[in-house]
Motif scaffolding. Sequence first.
Motif, PDB file in Angstrom:
ATOM      1  N   ARG A 488      11.379 -83.581 -49.157  1.00 35.17           N
ATOM      2  CA  ARG A 488      11.856 -84.493 -48.114  1.00 35.17           C
ATOM      3  C   ARG A 488      13.088 -83.912 -47.414  1.00 35.17           C
ATOM      4  NH1 ARG A 488       9.372 -87.241 -44.855  1.00 35.17           N
ATOM      5  NH2 ARG A 488      10.778 -86.215 -43.400  1.00 35.17           N
ATOM      6  N   TYR A 489      13.972 -83.267 -48.184  1.00 36.58           N
ATOM      7  CA  TYR A 489      15.145 -82.647 -47.572  1.00 36.58           C
ATOM      8  C   TYR A 489      14.727 -81.514 -46.642  1.00 36.58           C
ATOM      9  CZ  TYR A 489      19.524 -80.073 -47.088  1.00 36.58           C
ATOM     10  OH  TYR A 489      20.615 -79.412 -46.573  1.00 36.58           O
ATOM     11  N   VAL A 490      13.769 -80.699 -47.071  1.00 38.62           N
ATOM     12  CA  VAL A 490      13.272 -79.620 -46.215  1.00 38.62           C
ATOM     13  C   VAL A 490      12.687 -80.196 -44.926  1.00 38.62           C
ATOM     14  CG1 VAL A 490      11.523 -77.810 -46.009  1.00 38.62           C
ATOM     15  CG2 VAL A 490      12.854 -78.012 -48.116  1.00 38.62           C
ATOM     16  N   ALA A 491      11.883 -81.250 -45.052  1.00 34.11           N
ATOM     17  CA  ALA A 491      11.274 -81.863 -43.867  1.00 34.11           C
ATOM     18  C   ALA A 491      12.344 -82.436 -42.946  1.00 34.11           C
ATOM     19  CB  ALA A 491      10.296 -82.957 -44.299  1.00 34.11           C
ATOM     20  N   ASP A 492      13.391 -83.044 -43.505  1.00 34.55           N
ATOM     21  CA  ASP A 492      14.467 -83.598 -42.670  1.00 34.55           C
ATOM     22  C   ASP A 492      15.169 -82.495 -41.889  1.00 34.55           C
ATOM     23  OD1 ASP A 492      13.860 -86.106 -43.568  1.00 34.55           O
ATOM     24  OD2 ASP A 492      15.481 -86.181 -45.057  1.00 34.55           O
ATOM     25  N   CYS A 493      15.391 -81.362 -42.527  1.00 34.99           N
ATOM     26  CA  CYS A 493      16.047 -80.238 -41.833  1.00 34.99           C
ATOM     27  C   CYS A 493      15.147 -79.661 -40.750  1.00 34.99           C
ATOM     28  CB  CYS A 493      16.423 -79.149 -42.838  1.00 34.99           C
ATOM     29  SG  CYS A 493      17.765 -79.601 -43.964  1.00 34.99           S
ATOM     30  N   VAL A 494      13.839 -79.646 -40.992  1.00 27.53           N
ATOM     31  CA  VAL A 494      12.907 -79.169 -39.972  1.00 27.53           C
ATOM     32  C   VAL A 494      12.898 -80.112 -38.774  1.00 27.53           C
ATOM     33  CG1 VAL A 494      10.447 -78.825 -39.470  1.00 27.53           C
ATOM     34  CG2 VAL A 494      11.436 -77.855 -41.552  1.00 27.53           C
TER      35      VAL A 494
END
Length: 504
Positions: A488-494
């Motif tokens: 979820r953190y990776v997706a938020d940064c993307v």
Amino acid sequence: MAQVLEFKLPDLGEGLTEAEIVRWLVEVGDVVAVDQPVVEVETAKAMVEVPCPYGGVVTARFGEAGTELPVGAPLLTVAVGEPEPDRPAAPGADGHRAQPARAQAASAASTEAGSAASGGAGPSAGAADPGTEGSGNVLVGYGTSRAPARRRRVRPGPPAGANGRARAADPVDGPVPVISPLVRRLARENGLDLRELTGSGPDGLILRADVEYALRAAAAQGRTATAPARPRPGVEPARETAGAAPAAQAGAAALGAAPVTAAPGGDGVRTPLKGVRGAVADKLSRSRREIPDATCWVDADATELMRARAAMNAAGASTALNTAGVPKVSLIALLARICTAALARFPELNSAVDTEAREIVRFDRVHLGFAAQTERGLVVPVVRDAHARNAESLTAEFARLTEAARTGALTPAELTGGTFTLNNYGVFGVDGSTPILNHPEAAMLGVGRITPKPWVHEGELAVRQVVQLSLTFDHRVCDGGTAGGFLRYVADCVEQPAVLLRTV
């Protein structure tokens, strides 16, 4: 009278037990100098040029291109010194026979080659005695040596119960007790004098672990700025070098082509699982057998990430640095930057499981592997200390390793030691995948293709650049909550690159 010396396939390190001949660099009858590369071989890790420790005339070669040889098998023979007149050399395994006249004409040149490689002519300018002259800095196990009285006396390694590493020794003249060319190269590239070490291997043999320990000690004392090579996850360096199974040692390497034969009955073909293909098959089988993996995935709107990358490169285009040839920031570099930031928040995924000790080994550095497609197959080079690099540094390192992969110039060290893998399978035009983990790593982030799709943006339906992200992880190191939080953190940064600036 010439003495015919046999050169055997040396131990190339990394626990490898065999190699396949790719091409010969010398012919029977050629004059070779000490430490001159004579054959190119392919191991389960990389392509390696093997140097010959003898100076003289090649009298036989054992095996043609495509032949697979075990470590210790005869590779070639070399006539050293003055050859006997009118006596032809014995034929080799490949049927070649040295020409007597050619060998006689080359004897003086071979003597000079051996003398030059040993640092200069000896007391006599004539033919050297193979028992008294050599390269001086030879590879123990298949090299030449000086007279016994001048041989270096090898001191025993640390006593039992010590740290198991090499200790410093007073420099002594004579051959250095090193078998593996990879160990010599690692020391040379880091400016380490092997004569100052006493090895922890049998009879004082210097192992790769000894060199890595010495580099770490030097770095700790501020004598070198070179970061020490990191051991493979979950494996102690000494244990790795001492003889771990090839399946455990096989790095993520190219899936090269193998000869095929017709199956009995004419109902198919058989492809031997040997060499590189066999090593990869063993490693993937071990990963599937030992690691209880699970996969979760999420769709993300990558529109803002693509805009941020375009803005970075547009700003860079107006600077003097960019006009000097600095490459544009790549998308995979931005994804790698996001990965390292996510691993800092969820360090459980930057780890491995030591099955023998039943312990989770968590790493404080991120050595990031990434998939690179080449003509020889798929390889996974490793970006060292990815967590300490910015986007431009990551871009440059990805470009360097990708080019080395394309040309087959990757070293075994550049294909091993990863702690986390980034798999951008979107370049193949697919959205998702559930890959097998790169043993013994605990996680892999997969990135699918970025493609225009309908997406609800700010309450309205719009066409956005959408990507599917997947995380495959070892369920022993964490539960679904940690894996989901990482993804979820990776997706938020993307979706919002500003999140990265706020949280790191």
